[in-house]
Design an enzyme around this catalytic site. Structure first.
Site, PDB file in Angstrom:
ATOM      1  CE  LYS A  21     -25.044  80.447  -7.394  1.00  0.00           C
ATOM      2  NZ  LYS A  21     -24.315  79.444  -6.633  1.00  0.00           N
ATOM      3  NE  ARG A  48      -9.317  85.517  -7.868  1.00  0.00           N
ATOM      4  CZ  ARG A  48      -9.273  85.348  -6.564  1.00  0.00           C
ATOM      5  NH1 ARG A  48      -8.176  85.650  -5.909  1.00  0.00           N
ATOM      6  NH2 ARG A  48     -10.305  84.866  -5.900  1.00  0.00           N
ATOM      7  CB  VAL A  88      -9.571  93.228 -10.676  1.00  0.00           C
ATOM      8  CG1 VAL A  88     -10.772  92.692 -11.394  1.00  0.00           C
ATOM      9  CG2 VAL A  88      -9.597  92.905  -9.187  1.00  0.00           C
ATOM     10  CG  ASP A 179     -30.428 101.046  -1.186  1.00  0.00           C
ATOM     11  OD1 ASP A 179     -31.273 100.125  -1.176  1.00  0.00           O
ATOM     12  OD2 ASP A 179     -30.110 101.670  -0.166  1.00  0.00           O
ATOM     13  CG  HIS A 180     -31.422  95.001  -3.051  1.00  0.00           C
ATOM     14  ND1 HIS A 180     -30.548  95.015  -1.992  1.00  0.00           N
ATOM     15  CD2 HIS A 180     -32.455  94.212  -2.663  1.00  0.00           C
ATOM     16  CE1 HIS A 180     -31.033  94.264  -1.023  1.00  0.00           C
ATOM     17  NE2 HIS A 180     -32.192  93.751  -1.398  1.00  0.00           N
ATOM     18  CG  HIS A 242     -31.176  98.210   2.130  1.00  0.00           C
ATOM     19  ND1 HIS A 242     -30.677  98.533   0.884  1.00  0.00           N
ATOM     20  CD2 HIS A 242     -30.562  97.055   2.482  1.00  0.00           C
ATOM     21  CE1 HIS A 242     -29.819  97.594   0.510  1.00  0.00           C
ATOM     22  NE2 HIS A 242     -29.717  96.695   1.464  1.00  0.00           N
ATOM     23  CE  LYS A 347     -36.965  88.806   2.914  1.00  0.00           C
ATOM     24  NZ  LYS A 347     -35.747  89.600   3.071  1.00  0.00           N
TER      25      LYS A 347
HETATM   26  N1  LIG Z   1     -24.385  88.039  -2.736  1.00  0.00           N
HETATM   27  C1  LIG Z   1     -25.367  88.883  -2.401  1.00  0.00           C
HETATM   28  O1  LIG Z   1     -26.526  88.524  -2.171  1.00  0.00           O
HETATM   29  C2  LIG Z   1     -25.074  90.347  -2.306  1.00  0.00           C
HETATM   30  C3  LIG Z   1     -23.829  90.848  -2.620  1.00  0.00           C
HETATM   31  N2  LIG Z   1     -23.613  92.190  -2.578  1.00  0.00           N
HETATM   32  C4  LIG Z   1     -22.306  92.746  -2.920  1.00  0.00           C
HETATM   33  O2  LIG Z   1     -21.909  92.275  -4.209  1.00  0.00           O
HETATM   34  C5  LIG Z   1     -20.506  92.118  -4.269  1.00  0.00           C
HETATM   35  C6  LIG Z   1     -20.188  90.681  -4.675  1.00  0.00           C
HETATM   36  O3  LIG Z   1     -20.713  89.799  -3.713  1.00  0.00           O
HETATM   37  P1  LIG Z   1     -20.777  88.225  -3.963  1.00  0.00           P
HETATM   38  O4  LIG Z   1     -21.168  87.915  -5.357  1.00  0.00           O
HETATM   39  O5  LIG Z   1     -21.606  87.683  -2.861  1.00  0.00           O
HETATM   40  O6  LIG Z   1     -19.262  87.777  -3.729  1.00  0.00           O
HETATM   41  P2  LIG Z   1     -18.563  86.386  -4.101  1.00  0.00           P
HETATM   42  O7  LIG Z   1     -17.473  86.205  -3.105  1.00  0.00           O
HETATM   43  O8  LIG Z   1     -19.542  85.313  -4.286  1.00  0.00           O
HETATM   44  O9  LIG Z   1     -17.917  86.660  -5.533  1.00  0.00           O
HETATM   45  C7  LIG Z   1     -16.739  87.398  -5.682  1.00  0.00           C
HETATM   46  C8  LIG Z   1     -16.346  87.397  -7.145  1.00  0.00           C
HETATM   47  O10 LIG Z   1     -15.139  88.146  -7.316  1.00  0.00           O
HETATM   48  C9  LIG Z   1     -14.201  87.358  -8.078  1.00  0.00           C
HETATM   49  N3  LIG Z   1     -12.860  87.773  -7.657  1.00  0.00           N
HETATM   50  C10 LIG Z   1     -12.335  87.753  -6.404  1.00  0.00           C
HETATM   51  N4  LIG Z   1     -11.083  88.236  -6.415  1.00  0.00           N
HETATM   52  C11 LIG Z   1     -10.801  88.583  -7.691  1.00  0.00           C
HETATM   53  C12 LIG Z   1      -9.693  89.156  -8.345  1.00  0.00           C
HETATM   54  N5  LIG Z   1      -8.581  89.492  -7.688  1.00  0.00           N
HETATM   55  N6  LIG Z   1      -9.752  89.397  -9.673  1.00  0.00           N
HETATM   56  C13 LIG Z   1     -10.882  89.072 -10.368  1.00  0.00           C
HETATM   57  N7  LIG Z   1     -11.969  88.527  -9.809  1.00  0.00           N
HETATM   58  C14 LIG Z   1     -11.936  88.281  -8.487  1.00  0.00           C
HETATM   59  C15 LIG Z   1     -14.564  85.930  -7.730  1.00  0.00           C
HETATM   60  O11 LIG Z   1     -14.190  85.027  -8.733  1.00  0.00           O
HETATM   61  P3  LIG Z   1     -12.807  84.213  -8.795  1.00  0.00           P
HETATM   62  O12 LIG Z   1     -12.637  83.576  -7.459  1.00  0.00           O
HETATM   63  O13 LIG Z   1     -13.001  83.270  -9.916  1.00  0.00           O
HETATM   64  O14 LIG Z   1     -11.790  85.239  -9.077  1.00  0.00           O
HETATM   65  C16 LIG Z   1     -16.082  86.034  -7.729  1.00  0.00           C
HETATM   66  O15 LIG Z   1     -16.570  86.022  -9.040  1.00  0.00           O
HETATM   67  C17 LIG Z   1     -19.996  92.509  -2.877  1.00  0.00           C
HETATM   68  O16 LIG Z   1     -19.656  93.862  -2.880  1.00  0.00           O
HETATM   69  C18 LIG Z   1     -21.210  92.301  -1.980  1.00  0.00           C
HETATM   70  O17 LIG Z   1     -21.168  93.109  -0.818  1.00  0.00           O
HETATM   71  C19 LIG Z   1     -24.617  93.062  -2.247  1.00  0.00           C
HETATM   72  C20 LIG Z   1     -25.873  92.625  -1.923  1.00  0.00           C
HETATM   73  C21 LIG Z   1     -26.201  91.229  -1.891  1.00  0.00           C
HETATM   74  O1  LIG Z   2     -28.449  94.268   1.336  1.00  0.00           O
HETATM   75  C1  LIG Z   2     -28.814  93.327   1.996  1.00  0.00           C
HETATM   76  O2  LIG Z   2     -30.097  92.945   1.910  1.00  0.00           O
HETATM   77  C2  LIG Z   2     -30.484  91.635   2.285  1.00  0.00           C
HETATM   78  C3  LIG Z   2     -31.997  91.690   2.460  1.00  0.00           C
HETATM   79  O3  LIG Z   2     -32.557  91.999   1.217  1.00  0.00           O
HETATM   80  P1  LIG Z   2     -34.057  91.585   0.876  1.00  0.00           P
HETATM   81  O4  LIG Z   2     -34.286  92.130  -0.479  1.00  0.00           O
HETATM   82  O5  LIG Z   2     -34.115  90.082   0.949  1.00  0.00           O
HETATM   83  O6  LIG Z   2     -34.893  92.196   1.936  1.00  0.00           O
HETATM   84  C4  LIG Z   2     -29.815  91.182   3.563  1.00  0.00           C
HETATM   85  O7  LIG Z   2     -30.092  89.816   3.768  1.00  0.00           O
HETATM   86  C5  LIG Z   2     -28.338  91.362   3.430  1.00  0.00           C
HETATM   87  O8  LIG Z   2     -27.713  91.029   4.658  1.00  0.00           O
HETATM   88  C6  LIG Z   2     -27.986  92.765   3.046  1.00  0.00           C
HETATM   89  O9  LIG Z   2     -26.604  92.834   2.710  1.00  0.00           O
END
Ligand SMILES: NC(=O)C1=CN([C@@H]2O[C@H](COP(=O)(O)OP(=O)(O)OC[C@H]3O[C@@H](n4cnc5c(N)ncnc54)[C@H](OP(=O)(O)O)[C@@H]3O)[C@@H](O)[C@H]2O)C=CC1
Ligand SMILES: O=C1O[C@H](COP(=O)(O)O)[C@@H](O)[C@H](O)[C@H]1O
Length: 499
Positions: A21, A48, A88, A179-180, A242, A347
């Protein structure tokens, strides 16, 4: 209009989640508007929950509008989005996904190209990769690429196990480990500053540089990610990936060409040369902290231990400072100080290269040292470069004053430099893996980090030891003071403060 002319189907696993999102849909939209993904593109969201295609498209629309407040070409953009409800872990479900992928391949003329983006919790990474292969999704006449989010393992052992699983389905050249920070404009600029300027490269070594400081501070706490953060802490969350990537880019030798393999190979050499600190010695090199309650911008903040999904007696660190030594010819004896933490005063991500003092001070007040020359790379939120020099103060005396030469990327490129994820998605679609981490880099980073995390797991620290709104525990300052240095204050260094 510019096009990658790379037709491709992008399948996002975890499409209803936070990352998709906030980052992925807005980035795809920007690429679409700029014409950087062609009309031969389709995106399938997988999760899901039982959403219809229309519900998913509405969700994508809302995500884009919330992030970038634009509606232009929206209907055309959304018409490329599809949704597949799927667990999944369910073996049967992938067959339907394969059918949808094949239909979209025909409809959009995608040449069989597929990019699988795993935006889900890491425990699913291995299972998904295995299913993609077993159920035929990777069996295509175009490319098949896996884009995988962090964390890539919890330590070296778990990272190896994960790597082995995904390698059963994808070759190393097909794996794009995100690695963003490597997508950030000014992190990418480190190479240009170093290798496109005759001015810096001759000085870029232990003869002229006294120390390097990398600060990446956040005002945010752990937000909704308490469960994830409790298992990881700042060392695994920020330093393993990072921060060490920035160290590698700053310290690497000039590659013979700016190609993916050459750059990665130079980064790997730096990671190999980092001195691995072990046991009791770690306390002289690394400091950990955890925030207590405090104020940021006049707003009261709770302590880490009071956060949602956090153990009230948690020993997880929310701050790390460290001194890294790189035992090679170029860097022998030059400390690379790093610090990162949550709920800090500001920040900011900045890199300070502090040059050594000149051999003799000829100026007025010779008993007082001159201000050292500094090169500051402003990564975020301000983007730019500042060079601190000494010049003559206006007037009759031979007095000197520090002056700044500044370049602000915000002023040069406009404030809308592309979001890191936008660049990385674009690179992955084009098959350019330069700004993604190779397995060798991941393994060496974990090897370095594991020694510290193992020691910390066996010892305790009195937490909380810094106030929200401060710049971390006082031990982080002592780390530099013991070597005769100090952290350059980030406010003093802000690019927009330049006169
Ligand atoms: N959010 C962030 O800012 C960041 C996230 N990440 C990484 O990105 C990845 C996702 O993070 P994030 O978006 O925050 O996580 P969320 O918990 O917000 O989203 C998880 C997603 O996985 C889906 N999901 C969970 N279980 C299942 C399943 N069994 N089968 C299919 N779909 C499933 C959920 O949807 P539903 O419940 O509908 O199944 C949902 O869409 C992680 O590895 C996180 O470490 C890395 C950097 C920053
Ligand atoms: O990967 C991550 O980065 C963010 C910080 O990212 P930035 O682009 O805002 O500097 C951090 O908040 C988060 O904990 C970590 O998983």
């Amino acid at each position: 209009m510019k096009q990658t002319d790379t037709p491709a189907l992008t399948i996002i696993f975890g499409a209803t989640g936070d990352l998709a999102k906030r980052k992925l849909f807005p980035s795809l939209y920007n690429l679409f508007k700029k014409g950087e993904i062609s009309n031969h593109f389709a995106c399938v969201g997988v999760a899901r929950r039982q959403w219809t295609e229309q519900q998913f498209r509405n969700h994508v629309r809302e995500s884009v509008i919330a992030a970038i407040h634009s509606n232009e070409q929206m209907e055309e953009f959304l018409s490329h989005f599809y949704y597949q409800s799927l667990d999944v872990t369910n073996t049967e479900a992938y067959i339907e996904l394969l059918q949808l992928a094949n239909q979209l391949n025909t409809k959009y003329h995608l040449n069989g190209n597929r990019m699988f983006y795993l935006a889900m919790a890491p425990e699913f990474f291995g299972t998904i990769a295995e299913h993609l292969k077993r159920d035929g999704l990777t069996d295509t006449n175009g490319f098949s690429r896996l884009v995988i989010e962090k964390p890539f393992g919890h330590d070296l052992q778990s990272a190896k196990a994960l790597n082995e699983k995904i390698r059963t389905a994808f070759r190393e050249s097909e794996i794009f480990r995100i690695d963003h920070y490597l997508g950030k404009e000014m992190v990418q600029n480190i190479e240009a500053i170093r290798f496109a300027n005759a001015l810096f490269e001759p000085l870029w070594n232990s003869r002229y540089i006294s120390n390097v400081q990398i600060t990446t501070s956040e005002t945010l706490g752990v937000e909704e990610r308490g469960r994830y953060y409790e298992k990881n802490g700042a060392l695994r969350d920020m330093v393993q990936n990072h921060v060490l990537q920035m160290v590698a880019l700053l310290a690497m030798e000039p590659p013979i060409k700016l190609t993916t393999d050459e750059i990665r190979s130079e980064k790997v050499k730096v990671l190999r040369a980092m001195r691995r600190i072990e046991g009791q010695n770690i306390q002289h090199f690394f400091v950990r902290g955890q925030y207590g309650a405090g104020k940021i911008n006049q707003e009261q903040q709770i302590s880490y231990r009071e956060e949602h999904n956090v153990d009230p007696e948690s020993d997880t660190e929310t701050f790390v400072a460290g001194k890294i030594l790189i035992d090679n010819f170029r860097w022998a004896g030059v400390p690379f100080y790093i610090r990162t933490g949550k709920r800090l005063a500001k920040k900011s991500t900045k890199i300070v290269i502090q040059f050594k003092d000149i051999p003799m001070n000829l100026y007025y007040q010779t008993d007082q040292p001159l201000t050292p020359n500094l090169l500051v790379i402003h990564i975020q939120p301000d983007e730019g470069i500042t060079l601190y020099l000494n010049a003559k103060r206006v007037g009759p005396y031979l007095d000197r004053t520090p002056v700044k030469l500044s370049f602000s990327n915000n002023r040069f490129n406009g404030i809308n430099t592309p979001e890191a994820y936008e660049k990385l998605l674009y690179d992955a679609l084009r098959g350019d893996a330069t700004n993604f981490t190779h397995w060798d880099e991941v393994a060496l980073s974990w090897n370095f980090i594991d020694a510290i995390s193992h020691h910390w797991a066996e010892t305790t620290e009195k937490f909380p030891n810094y106030e929200a709104g401060s710049m971390g525990p006082k031990q982080a300052d002592q780390l530099l003071e013991q070597d005769g240095f100090f952290w350059w204050p980030i406010d003093y260094l802000d690019v927009d403060e330049c006169k």
